[in-house]
Design a protein around this motif. Structure first.
Motif, mmCIF file in Angstrom:
data_model
loop_
_atom_site.group_PDB
_atom_site.id
_atom_site.type_symbol
_atom_site.label_atom_id
_atom_site.label_comp_id
_atom_site.label_asym_id
_atom_site.label_seq_id
_atom_site.Cartn_x
_atom_site.Cartn_y
_atom_site.Cartn_z
ATOM 1 N N PRO A 4 0.821 -1.223 0.000
ATOM 2 C CA PRO A 4 0.000 0.000 0.000
ATOM 3 C C PRO A 4 0.851 1.268 0.000
ATOM 4 O O PRO A 4 1.801 1.391 0.772
ATOM 5 C CB PRO A 4 -0.808 -0.126 1.287
ATOM 6 N N GLY A 5 0.511 2.169 -0.888
ATOM 7 C CA GLY A 5 1.197 3.449 -0.962
ATOM 8 C C GLY A 5 2.501 3.441 -1.716
ATOM 9 O O GLY A 5 3.170 4.472 -1.813
ATOM 10 N N LYS A 6 2.873 2.276 -2.257
ATOM 11 C CA LYS A 6 4.140 2.192 -2.988
ATOM 12 C C LYS A 6 3.900 1.771 -4.430
ATOM 13 O O LYS A 6 2.871 1.183 -4.762
ATOM 14 C CB LYS A 6 5.084 1.202 -2.296
ATOM 15 N N GLU A 7 4.896 2.053 -5.254
ATOM 16 C CA GLU A 7 4.830 1.645 -6.647
ATOM 17 C C GLU A 7 4.986 0.130 -6.761
ATOM 18 O O GLU A 7 5.640 -0.509 -5.939
ATOM 19 C CB GLU A 7 5.958 2.323 -7.437
ATOM 20 N N ARG A 8 4.371 -0.418 -7.803
ATOM 21 C CA ARG A 8 4.557 -1.838 -8.076
ATOM 22 C C ARG A 8 5.990 -2.043 -8.575
ATOM 23 O O ARG A 8 6.421 -1.371 -9.509
ATOM 24 C CB ARG A 8 3.536 -2.297 -9.111
ATOM 25 N N GLU A 9 6.689 -2.972 -7.962
ATOM 26 C CA GLU A 9 8.087 -3.166 -8.308
ATOM 27 C C GLU A 9 8.339 -4.550 -8.910
ATOM 28 O O GLU A 9 7.734 -5.535 -8.484
ATOM 29 C CB GLU A 9 8.985 -2.986 -7.070
ATOM 30 N N GLY A 10 9.255 -4.594 -9.865
ATOM 31 C CA GLY A 10 9.625 -5.851 -10.485
ATOM 32 C C GLY A 10 10.465 -6.692 -9.559
ATOM 33 O O GLY A 10 11.390 -6.190 -8.918
ATOM 34 N N TYR A 30 12.060 -4.968 -15.355
ATOM 35 C CA TYR A 30 11.517 -4.443 -14.106
ATOM 36 C C TYR A 30 10.562 -3.268 -14.337
ATOM 37 O O TYR A 30 10.036 -2.684 -13.388
ATOM 38 C CB TYR A 30 12.657 -3.996 -13.193
ATOM 39 N N VAL A 31 10.352 -2.924 -15.591
ATOM 40 C CA VAL A 31 9.512 -1.773 -15.915
ATOM 41 C C VAL A 31 8.074 -2.226 -16.080
ATOM 42 O O VAL A 31 7.763 -3.096 -16.900
ATOM 43 C CB VAL A 31 10.006 -1.095 -17.208
ATOM 44 N N ARG A 32 7.190 -1.637 -15.316
ATOM 45 C CA ARG A 32 5.789 -2.061 -15.321
ATOM 46 C C ARG A 32 5.168 -1.980 -16.718
ATOM 47 O O ARG A 32 4.408 -2.855 -17.122
ATOM 48 C CB ARG A 32 5.002 -1.211 -14.328
ATOM 49 N N THR A 33 5.462 -0.942 -17.456
ATOM 50 C CA THR A 33 4.851 -0.755 -18.772
ATOM 51 C C THR A 33 5.374 -1.722 -19.829
ATOM 52 O O THR A 33 4.857 -1.750 -20.946
ATOM 53 C CB THR A 33 5.056 0.690 -19.256
ATOM 54 N N THR A 34 6.382 -2.523 -19.492
ATOM 55 C CA THR A 34 6.840 -3.567 -20.417
ATOM 56 C C THR A 34 5.764 -4.617 -20.623
ATOM 57 O O THR A 34 5.711 -5.258 -21.668
ATOM 58 C CB THR A 34 8.113 -4.231 -19.867
ATOM 59 N N TYR A 35 4.913 -4.783 -19.634
ATOM 60 C CA TYR A 35 3.957 -5.884 -19.620
ATOM 61 C C TYR A 35 2.552 -5.411 -19.955
ATOM 62 O O TYR A 35 2.082 -4.402 -19.442
ATOM 63 C CB TYR A 35 3.972 -6.561 -18.246
ATOM 64 N N ARG A 36 1.887 -6.193 -20.791
ATOM 65 C CA ARG A 36 0.522 -5.844 -21.183
ATOM 66 C C ARG A 36 -0.523 -6.561 -20.336
ATOM 67 O O ARG A 36 -1.589 -6.025 -20.063
ATOM 68 C CB ARG A 36 0.305 -6.214 -22.660
ATOM 69 N N ASP A 37 -0.203 -7.779 -19.947
ATOM 70 C CA ASP A 37 -1.194 -8.610 -19.274
ATOM 71 C C ASP A 37 -0.807 -8.835 -17.811
ATOM 72 O O ASP A 37 0.364 -9.087 -17.510
ATOM 73 C CB ASP A 37 -1.308 -9.950 -20.002
ATOM 74 N N TRP A 38 -1.818 -8.819 -16.953
ATOM 75 C CA TRP A 38 -1.595 -8.944 -15.518
ATOM 76 C C TRP A 38 -2.603 -9.896 -14.892
ATOM 77 O O TRP A 38 -3.758 -9.965 -15.316
ATOM 78 C CB TRP A 38 -1.734 -7.569 -14.850
ATOM 79 N N GLY A 39 -2.124 -10.586 -13.855
ATOM 80 C CA GLY A 39 -3.021 -11.400 -13.052
ATOM 81 C C GLY A 39 -3.701 -10.550 -11.995
ATOM 82 O O GLY A 39 -3.467 -9.336 -11.896
ATOM 83 N N GLN A 40 -4.516 -11.198 -11.176
ATOM 84 C CA GLN A 40 -5.312 -10.487 -10.186
ATOM 85 C C GLN A 40 -4.533 -10.239 -8.895
ATOM 86 O O GLN A 40 -4.966 -9.446 -8.050
ATOM 87 C CB GLN A 40 -6.593 -11.271 -9.873
ATOM 88 N N GLY A 41 -3.426 -10.911 -8.711
ATOM 89 C CA GLY A 41 -2.611 -10.713 -7.518
ATOM 90 C C GLY A 41 -2.888 -11.740 -6.446
ATOM 91 O O GLY A 41 -4.007 -12.245 -6.316
ATOM 92 N N THR A 42 -1.870 -12.056 -5.671
ATOM 93 C CA THR A 42 -2.004 -12.983 -4.548
ATOM 94 C C THR A 42 -1.194 -12.430 -3.378
ATOM 95 O O THR A 42 -0.068 -11.962 -3.550
ATOM 96 C CB THR A 42 -1.549 -14.400 -4.942
ATOM 97 N N GLN A 43 -1.796 -12.473 -2.190
ATOM 98 C CA GLN A 43 -1.177 -11.864 -1.011
ATOM 99 C C GLN A 43 -0.129 -12.796 -0.414
ATOM 100 O O GLN A 43 -0.386 -13.996 -0.204
ATOM 101 C CB GLN A 43 -2.243 -11.550 0.039
ATOM 102 N N VAL A 44 1.023 -12.221 -0.096
ATOM 103 C CA VAL A 44 2.065 -12.923 0.637
ATOM 104 C C VAL A 44 2.345 -12.118 1.904
ATOM 105 O O VAL A 44 2.635 -10.922 1.832
ATOM 106 C CB VAL A 44 3.357 -13.060 -0.198
ATOM 107 N N THR A 45 2.235 -12.770 3.046
ATOM 108 C CA THR A 45 2.470 -12.108 4.323
ATOM 109 C C THR A 45 3.537 -12.872 5.093
ATOM 110 O O THR A 45 3.401 -14.074 5.316
ATOM 111 C CB THR A 45 1.182 -12.045 5.154
ATOM 112 N N VAL A 46 4.598 -12.158 5.477
ATOM 113 C CA VAL A 46 5.695 -12.764 6.215
ATOM 114 C C VAL A 46 5.776 -12.096 7.584
ATOM 115 O O VAL A 46 5.963 -10.896 7.687
ATOM 116 C CB VAL A 46 7.038 -12.598 5.479
ATOM 117 N N SER A 47 5.615 -12.893 8.619
ATOM 118 C CA SER A 47 5.640 -12.358 9.970
ATOM 119 C C SER A 47 7.006 -12.597 10.613
ATOM 120 O O SER A 47 7.669 -13.591 10.338
ATOM 121 C CB SER A 47 4.538 -12.999 10.806
ATOM 122 N N SER A 48 7.362 -11.688 11.510
ATOM 123 C CA SER A 48 8.675 -11.794 12.164
ATOM 124 C C SER A 48 8.592 -12.632 13.432
ATOM 125 O O SER A 48 7.521 -12.976 13.896
ATOM 126 C CB SER A 48 9.187 -10.402 12.498
#
Length: 125
Positions: free
Chosen positions: A39-45, A107-125
């Motif tokens: 949240p609040g950050k750019e999508r990164e490769g 790593y450039v977002r605009t290189t890609y035309r097609d995207w999935g819906q996303g899946t959450q990954v949560t890592v706890s300390s």
């Protein structure tokens, strides 16, 4: 149009492992990759693969811990994530493009035309 369906996200403790999968249901893609976003950050490769040559690319933050691979027979892309850290917590997206990618474009977002819906990954300390 290419359709991408991700799976494999979840919650894990730091140091643990997860494997993400992305099934491509239609079309062909010479470049496929994984991005992540918090949240609040750019999508990164995170990692990408040239599906023809097999050449792979990784962000410095995941080198040595993540491995991108493909199973062409199953039209499936994988991201094996080991030694996970809390800072790896994000929504992970599968991405694809008809044209091949390079070290300067993977790593450039605009290189890609097609995207999935996303899946959450949560890592706890």
């Amino acid at each position: 149009q290419v359709q991408l369906v991700e799976s494999g996200g979840g919650s894990v403790q730091a140091g643990g492992s997860l494997r993400l999968s992305c099934v491509r249901t239609r079309g062909t893609s010479a470049c496929m990759g994984w991005f992540r976003q918090t949240p609040g950050k750019e999508r990164e490769g995170v990692a990408s693969i040239n599906t023809v040559s097999g050449r792979t690319y990784y962000a410095d933050s995941v080198k040595g811990r993540f491995t991108i691979s493909q199973d062409s027979a199953k039209n499936t892309l994988y991201l094996q994530m080991n030694s996970l850290k809390p800072e790896d917590t994000a929504v992970y997206y599968c991405a694809a493009n008809f044209w091949a990618c390079s070290s300067s474009t993977y790593y450039v977002r605009t290189t890609y035309r097609d995207w999935g819906q996303g899946t959450q990954v949560t890592v706890s300390s």
